[in-house]
Motif scaffolding. Structure first.
Motif, PDB file in Angstrom:
ATOM      1  N   ASP A 116      33.319   6.984  29.158  1.00 48.79           N
ATOM      2  CA  ASP A 116      32.967   7.267  27.460  1.00 48.79           C
ATOM      3  C   ASP A 116      32.299   8.477  27.589  1.00 48.79           C
ATOM      4  N   GLY A 117      33.087   9.502  26.968  1.00 47.50           N
ATOM      5  CA  GLY A 117      32.399  10.771  26.832  1.00 47.50           C
ATOM      6  C   GLY A 117      32.311  11.170  25.222  1.00 47.50           C
ATOM      7  N   ARG A 118      32.105  10.322  24.247  1.00 50.47           N
ATOM      8  CA  ARG A 118      31.938  10.247  22.972  1.00 50.47           C
ATOM      9  C   ARG A 118      30.717  10.928  22.576  1.00 50.47           C
ATOM     10  N   GLU A 119      30.775  11.801  21.622  1.00 52.79           N
ATOM     11  CA  GLU A 119      29.525  12.450  21.321  1.00 52.79           C
ATOM     12  C   GLU A 119      28.271  11.549  20.771  1.00 52.79           C
ATOM     13  N   VAL A 120      26.976  12.057  20.723  1.00 57.23           N
ATOM     14  CA  VAL A 120      25.982  11.098  20.301  1.00 57.23           C
ATOM     15  C   VAL A 120      25.270  12.009  19.258  1.00 57.23           C
ATOM     16  N   ALA A 121      24.503  11.213  18.396  1.00 56.44           N
ATOM     17  CA  ALA A 121      24.016  11.818  17.345  1.00 56.44           C
ATOM     18  C   ALA A 121      22.515  12.524  18.023  1.00 56.44           C
ATOM     19  N   PRO A 122      22.193  13.730  17.392  1.00 62.51           N
ATOM     20  CA  PRO A 122      20.702  14.229  17.947  1.00 62.51           C
ATOM     21  C   PRO A 122      19.787  13.384  17.891  1.00 62.51           C
ATOM     22  N   ALA A 123      18.741  13.428  18.577  1.00 63.22           N
ATOM     23  CA  ALA A 123      17.408  12.548  18.721  1.00 63.22           C
ATOM     24  C   ALA A 123      16.697  12.686  17.156  1.00 63.22           C
ATOM     25  N   GLN A 124      16.883  13.799  16.237  1.00 66.63           N
ATOM     26  CA  GLN A 124      16.147  14.097  15.311  1.00 66.63           C
ATOM     27  C   GLN A 124      17.190  13.549  13.926  1.00 66.63           C
ATOM     28  N   ALA A 125      18.500  12.923  14.302  1.00 64.25           N
ATOM     29  CA  ALA A 125      19.253  12.516  13.269  1.00 64.25           C
ATOM     30  C   ALA A 125      18.714  11.385  12.315  1.00 64.25           C
ATOM     31  N   THR A 126      19.022  11.349  11.106  1.00 60.62           N
ATOM     32  CA  THR A 126      18.486  10.312  10.234  1.00 60.62           C
ATOM     33  C   THR A 126      19.665   9.670   9.379  1.00 60.62           C
ATOM     34  N   ALA A 127      19.349   8.505   9.167  1.00 64.66           N
ATOM     35  CA  ALA A 127      20.335   7.593   8.374  1.00 64.66           C
ATOM     36  C   ALA A 127      21.162   8.278   7.182  1.00 64.66           C
ATOM     37  N   GLY A 128      20.056   8.826   6.546  1.00 65.64           N
ATOM     38  CA  GLY A 128      20.699   9.600   5.151  1.00 65.64           C
ATOM     39  C   GLY A 128      20.886  10.893   5.403  1.00 65.64           C
ATOM     40  N   MET A 129      21.327  11.514   6.388  1.00 61.52           N
ATOM     41  CA  MET A 129      21.661  12.998   6.829  1.00 61.52           C
ATOM     42  C   MET A 129      22.840  13.529   5.939  1.00 61.52           C
ATOM     43  N   PHE A 130      23.692  12.517   5.616  1.00 60.31           N
ATOM     44  CA  PHE A 130      25.017  13.078   4.652  1.00 60.31           C
ATOM     45  C   PHE A 130      24.979  12.476   3.363  1.00 60.31           C
ATOM     46  N   LEU A 131      23.578  12.286   3.028  1.00 58.62           N
ATOM     47  CA  LEU A 131      23.383  11.807   1.397  1.00 58.62           C
ATOM     48  C   LEU A 131      22.961  13.220   0.631  1.00 58.62           C
ATOM     49  N   ASP A 132      23.085  13.442  -0.687  1.00 61.39           N
ATOM     50  CA  ASP A 132      22.462  14.389  -1.362  1.00 61.39           C
ATOM     51  C   ASP A 132      21.150  13.896  -1.816  1.00 61.39           C
ATOM     52  N   PRO A 133      20.295  15.011  -2.490  1.00 61.70           N
ATOM     53  CA  PRO A 133      19.001  14.543  -2.955  1.00 61.70           C
ATOM     54  C   PRO A 133      19.064  13.301  -3.927  1.00 61.70           C
ATOM     55  N   ALA A 134      20.194  13.079  -4.553  1.00 63.34           N
ATOM     56  CA  ALA A 134      20.338  11.852  -5.494  1.00 63.34           C
ATOM     57  C   ALA A 134      20.583  10.359  -4.626  1.00 63.34           C
ATOM     58  N   GLY A 135      20.707  10.716  -3.473  1.00 60.92           N
ATOM     59  CA  GLY A 135      21.081   9.562  -2.861  1.00 60.92           C
ATOM     60  C   GLY A 135      22.592   9.182  -2.537  1.00 60.92           C
ATOM     61  N   GLN A 136      23.164  10.088  -2.998  1.00 55.90           N
ATOM     62  CA  GLN A 136      24.938  10.103  -3.045  1.00 55.90           C
ATOM     63  C   GLN A 136      25.454  10.698  -1.974  1.00 55.90           C
ATOM     64  N   PRO A 137      26.698   9.969  -1.357  1.00 52.12           N
ATOM     65  CA  PRO A 137      27.382  10.863  -0.115  1.00 52.12           C
ATOM     66  C   PRO A 137      27.721  12.103  -0.625  1.00 52.12           C
ATOM     67  N   LEU A 138      27.661  13.232   0.507  1.00 53.56           N
ATOM     68  CA  LEU A 138      27.950  14.453   0.199  1.00 53.56           C
ATOM     69  C   LEU A 138      29.606  14.652   0.024  1.00 53.56           C
ATOM     70  N   PRO A 139      30.055  15.590  -0.653  1.00 51.30           N
ATOM     71  CA  PRO A 139      31.350  15.638  -0.619  1.00 51.30           C
ATOM     72  C   PRO A 139      31.883  16.109   0.914  1.00 51.30           C
ATOM     73  N   TRP A 140      33.149  15.369   1.089  1.00 51.39           N
ATOM     74  CA  TRP A 140      33.566  15.713   2.463  1.00 51.39           C
ATOM     75  C   TRP A 140      33.675  17.139   2.804  1.00 51.39           C
ATOM     76  N   ASP A 141      34.323  17.860   2.183  1.00 49.41           N
ATOM     77  CA  ASP A 141      34.481  19.356   2.431  1.00 49.41           C
ATOM     78  C   ASP A 141      32.979  20.049   2.805  1.00 49.41           C
ATOM     79  N   GLN A 142      31.948  19.645   2.196  1.00 51.04           N
ATOM     80  CA  GLN A 142      30.906  20.220   2.491  1.00 51.04           C
ATOM     81  C   GLN A 142      30.089  19.567   3.544  1.00 51.04           C
TER      82      GLN A 142
END
Length: 567
Positions: free
Chosen positions: A97-123
């Motif tokens: 298994d050579g799957r990538e891993v999330a960095p140690a400082q990754a957060t559960a909401g790192m792909f949410l915008d300030p309003a708590g909504q998922p970021l657009p895919w292209d962004q």
């Protein structure tokens, strides 16, 4: 990080259903070696290693190094991979298994915008946050340490020369460069593929990559440490932390990356034993799909029978409903693998296949399942697959990826960085507060659809291998190809050329123009309105041993090759 340090890293050993192996039994004196890959230059690089007496793992390293150069839209040294390895002397399988891993400082909401909504895919896909710690090089290093015959430093010559001297941009790469993809506008992509007159390269142009040649020279000399420490690691960190939406990767994340050895997950499929990687791969879904289809009469039908395609579509939808809900990184989430493959549970799921297609099926409740939210992961098509067998009969079936086209579009030392963090669910919880099994967490591996499969005979001799590119459609592509090759007994090349049909949730996508009008009408009468979509982008490579002969094939939708080693 020294090479010795890399291989002394503690390995996570997981139990599985293939733990018992036969006593060591020598293989036939000389097997028919082969290389099957998505690009002729990559297949040739692997074959050159086999011709020098190299092992299947040696050849796999050469194939991956070349794919990173000539098929950068699909895989590369900046990405991750799963390797299914068959040892002919022991008849034992090992999953690397050579799957990538999330960095140690990754957060559960790192792909949410300030309003708590998922970021657009292209962004999200172009962001520094999208890159996980690359795993392919470390995994290949571990596999070579255990199964290599030739020196590591001798395996990169073909790719290094090709990078320095240049290669001709292939029609597929040229077509993707002309496509309307967000990654094509990334500054590194624009710069890399820019010609002297400022225009973008097209098929037939000569492309040189001196930066990649220089990196391969260091990788050959230093071993995997060249990726995980020193100047390349520093550049990876800097590139992922750059705007927009810089990530949190550190030098420590790279230094601490550990490939994982796992037990293969195996079940009987027709006359074979089918073996796949366990979670975070979706191999459990692949096995469940084949088990569902065994409970139908699809094998007695054929590619011109609408009922056969209907059964395949409905079984696929049931499998995807379960896979999407439950599969994630088993180090973080309890996965009901045994429950999903329990014969009684599969029986009950198969009984849901009625005379016509209904609404999208819900996930079932297998034994051991936790209450988790419905998945919202957006997994795009990409990836590459290849298969190698050496003269001793050892086999590598490996699926490898940088995720979407050119990964994040960010380049370091001549290779693109992955965007595998977007294989996590952007939202960590649903409206009711239930957790997503595939949510982001530090050190977590995102769920993967990569499913490099190996088939064994009942006495555990090698019988075949298969795998594909294609994001979440990989399971449908591989499943269709197995049905066509095993149940319908088509030659492998013809099996892979059969139309793709990807049925997931309420959507039925596929290669509409490859089905006859009569077939489309018959499927429509059964509730399946087939539409164009992701179903065109498979990259299946497969092989069966039939009467002692190698029946190998490459996906005609790509630019593959099947090369046989002279006995």
């Amino acid at each position: 990080m020294s090479l010795a340090r890399l291989f002394l890293l503690p390995l996570i050993l997981l139990t599985g259903s293939c733990a018992s192996v036969l006593a060591s039994t020598p293989p036939a004196p000389k097997e028919q070696g082969f290389v099957i890959a998505a690009n002729p230059l990559a297949a040739r690089a692997g074959m050159e290693v086999l011709e020098r007496g190299g092992s299947a793992v040696d050849a796999a390293i050469a194939v991956q190094a070349m794919l990173s150069l000539v098929e950068p839209q699909s895989s590369g040294l900046g990405g991750g991979a799963f390797m299914n390895y068959y040892d002919a002397s022991t008849r034992k399988l090992t999953i690397y298994d050579g799957r990538e891993v999330a960095p140690a400082q990754a957060t559960a909401g790192m792909f949410l915008d300030p309003a708590g909504q998922p970021l657009p895919w292209d962004q999200a896909v172009l962001s520094g946050r999208a890159t996980g710690v690359p795993g392919a090089v470390a995994m290949l290093g571990l596999a070579h340490h255990e199964h290599g015959k030739l020196e590591w430093r001798s395996l990169f010559g073909s790719a290094e020369r090709t990078a320095a001297e240049g290669f001709v941009v292939s029609p597929r790469l040229g077509k993707l460069l002309a496509g309307d993809y967000a990654e094509n506008g990334a500054p590194d992509v624009v710069a890399y593929f820019r010609k002297a007159d400022g225009s973008r390269m097209t098929a037939g142009d000569l492309l040189m990559n001196p930066a990649y040649a220089a990196f391969l020279r260091r990788l050959a000399a230093q071993g995997p440490a060249a990726m995980y420490a020193g100047e390349t690691a520093a550049r990876i960190v800097a590139r992922t932390r750059a705007a927009p939406l810089g990530g949190s990767m550190t030098m420590a994340d790279l230094a601490n990356y550990e490939p994982v050895k796992r037990e293969a997950l195996c079940r009987p499929v027709r006359v074979y034993i089918a073996c796949v990687p366990p979670p975070p791969s979706s191999g459990v879904g692949m096995l469940q799909l084949m088990m569902l289809l065994e409970r139908t009469d699809i094998a007695s039908r054929g590619p011109t029978d609408p009922q056969a395609w209907y059964l395949f579509a409905e079984a696929s939808r049931l499998m995807y409903a379960d896979r999407d809900r439950y599969v994630a990184d088993p180090a973080f989430v309890k996965i009901p693998v045994e429950g999903l493959l329990d014969p009684a549970y599969v029986d009950a799921r198969a009984r849901l296949i009625g005379p016509v297609a209904g609404p999208a099926p819900a996930a079932g409740q297998p034994a051991g399942a936790l209450q988790v939210a419905a998945d919202r992961t957006h997994e795009v098509a990409g990836t590459s697959h290849f298969i190698v067998r050496d003269a001793a009969g050892n086999v590598v079936s490996m699926t490898t990826t940088v995720e979407s086209i050119f990964g994040t579009g960010r380049m370091v030392d001549g290779f693109f960085l992955n965007n595998q963090m977007t294989d996590f669910s952007f939202a960590p919880i649903d409206e009711a507060g239930r957790p997503m099994a595939n949510a982001v967490a530090p050190g977590k591996r995102p769920r993967s659809s990569m499913t490099p499969l190996i088939l064994l005979t009942p006495d555990r001799r090698f019988a075949g291998a298969i795998g594909s590119a294609g994001g979440n459609a990989i399971l449908a592509y591989v499943g269709k190809s197995l049905v066509a090759a095993i149940d319908w007994k088509l030659p492998m090349q013809e099996a892979l050329a059969q139309p793709n049909l990807v049925a997931r949730g309420a959507r039925f996508n596929g290669e509409v123009t490859k089905f006859s009008p009569e077939m489309l009408s018959a499927l429509r009468a059964k509730g399946i309105e087939l539409r164009p979509g992701q179903g065109e982008d498979s990259g299946v490579h497969g092989v069966l041993i039939r009467d002692g002969q190698v029946d190998g094939g490459f996906d005609p939708r790509r630019e593959g090759a099947v090369l046989l080693l002279a006995r």
